[in-house]
Enzyme design. Structure first.
Site, mmCIF file in Angstrom:
data_model
loop_
_atom_site.group_PDB
_atom_site.id
_atom_site.type_symbol
_atom_site.label_atom_id
_atom_site.label_comp_id
_atom_site.label_asym_id
_atom_site.label_seq_id
_atom_site.Cartn_x
_atom_site.Cartn_y
_atom_site.Cartn_z
ATOM 1 N N ASP A 159 -12.583 13.124 -24.392
ATOM 2 C CA ASP A 159 -12.962 12.698 -23.041
ATOM 3 C C ASP A 159 -13.814 13.787 -22.407
ATOM 4 O O ASP A 159 -13.675 14.975 -22.733
ATOM 5 C CB ASP A 159 -11.722 12.451 -22.181
ATOM 6 C CG ASP A 159 -10.934 11.229 -22.624
ATOM 7 O OD1 ASP A 159 -11.548 10.321 -23.207
ATOM 8 O OD2 ASP A 159 -9.714 11.194 -22.388
ATOM 9 N N ASP A 173 -13.865 4.242 -22.762
ATOM 10 C CA ASP A 173 -12.980 3.783 -21.687
ATOM 11 C C ASP A 173 -13.756 2.958 -20.659
ATOM 12 O O ASP A 173 -13.271 1.925 -20.180
ATOM 13 C CB ASP A 173 -12.327 4.979 -20.983
ATOM 14 C CG ASP A 173 -11.447 5.794 -21.912
ATOM 15 O OD1 ASP A 173 -10.904 5.212 -22.871
ATOM 16 O OD2 ASP A 173 -11.311 7.004 -21.683
#
Length: 200
Positions: A159, A173
């Site tokens: 991330d 995401d």
């Protein structure tokens, strides 16, 4: 007797109900089996194209983050409100459920299987886009689960998008959330994946 035979041999084409076209439309060629199949193939092509774009963008940004940003200081993008920061996430989207890495890996694989099954009866362009986003996002994070450390099926997702006061996430995401929101909107409108429209 000959007249009766002619009646029996005559195909009952007038009694056939034309099939619904894409997005619930019925046209002059809707009863032609080749037309729905052709439209279905085009919708699947759109699904795969959207999935490929989402997947490649996610994979490319993650490779760049690992190479250039990991083990380095975060990069401010919009002051303190948004920054790029490399984070390894063992949980689901937005850092949820960090102790359930294997479970989320299985769920991601199951989502891909479900999308593949739905795609066989896909005639709606908006649904093709929505499912493509879901598929691309699921494949992006599943790739991390399978091939990144600490091991197969237990890999941590990369991330890097870090808004202030919010969890760190990635483009996979984002694609999953956008696809999910679009599916909710289509469901509220009564549009099904096969292109039919219903009103509750």
């Amino acid at each position: 007797m000959a007249e009766a035979e002619r009646i029996i041999d005559t195909p009952d084409s007038e009694g056939e109900r034309p099939e619904a076209g894409p997005d619930g439309e019925q046209g002059a060629d809707a009863g032609d089996g080749a037309a729905p199949r052709g439209r279905g193939k085009r919708r699947i092509a759109v699904l795969l194209a959207v999935a490929a774009i989402a997947y490649l963008f996610d994979l490319g940004t993650k490779m760049l983050v690992v190479a250039k940003l990991e083990h380095h200081q975060a990069i401010p993008v919009i002051g303190e409100w948004l920054r790029f920061e490399a984070v390894r996430n063992p949980g689901a989207a937005f850092g949820i459920g960090e102790a359930l890495t294997v479970v989320f890996t299985v769920i991601a694989a199951a989502v891909i299987v479900v999308i593949a099954r739905i795609a066989r009866k896909l005639y709606s362009l908006p649904w093709a886009v929505a499912l493509g986003l879901l598929l691309g996002g699921a494949l992006g994070n599943l790739t991390d689960r399978l091939f990144r450390s600490p091991g197969f099926f237990r890999g941590e997702v990369v991330d890097f998008i870090a808004p202030k006061g919010f969890a760190v996430f990635n483009l996979a995401d984002t694609a999953i959330v956008c696809g999910g929101v679009l599916i909710v909107l289509l469901s509220f409108r009564g549009l099904d994946p096969d292109g039919t429209v219903h009103k509750d």
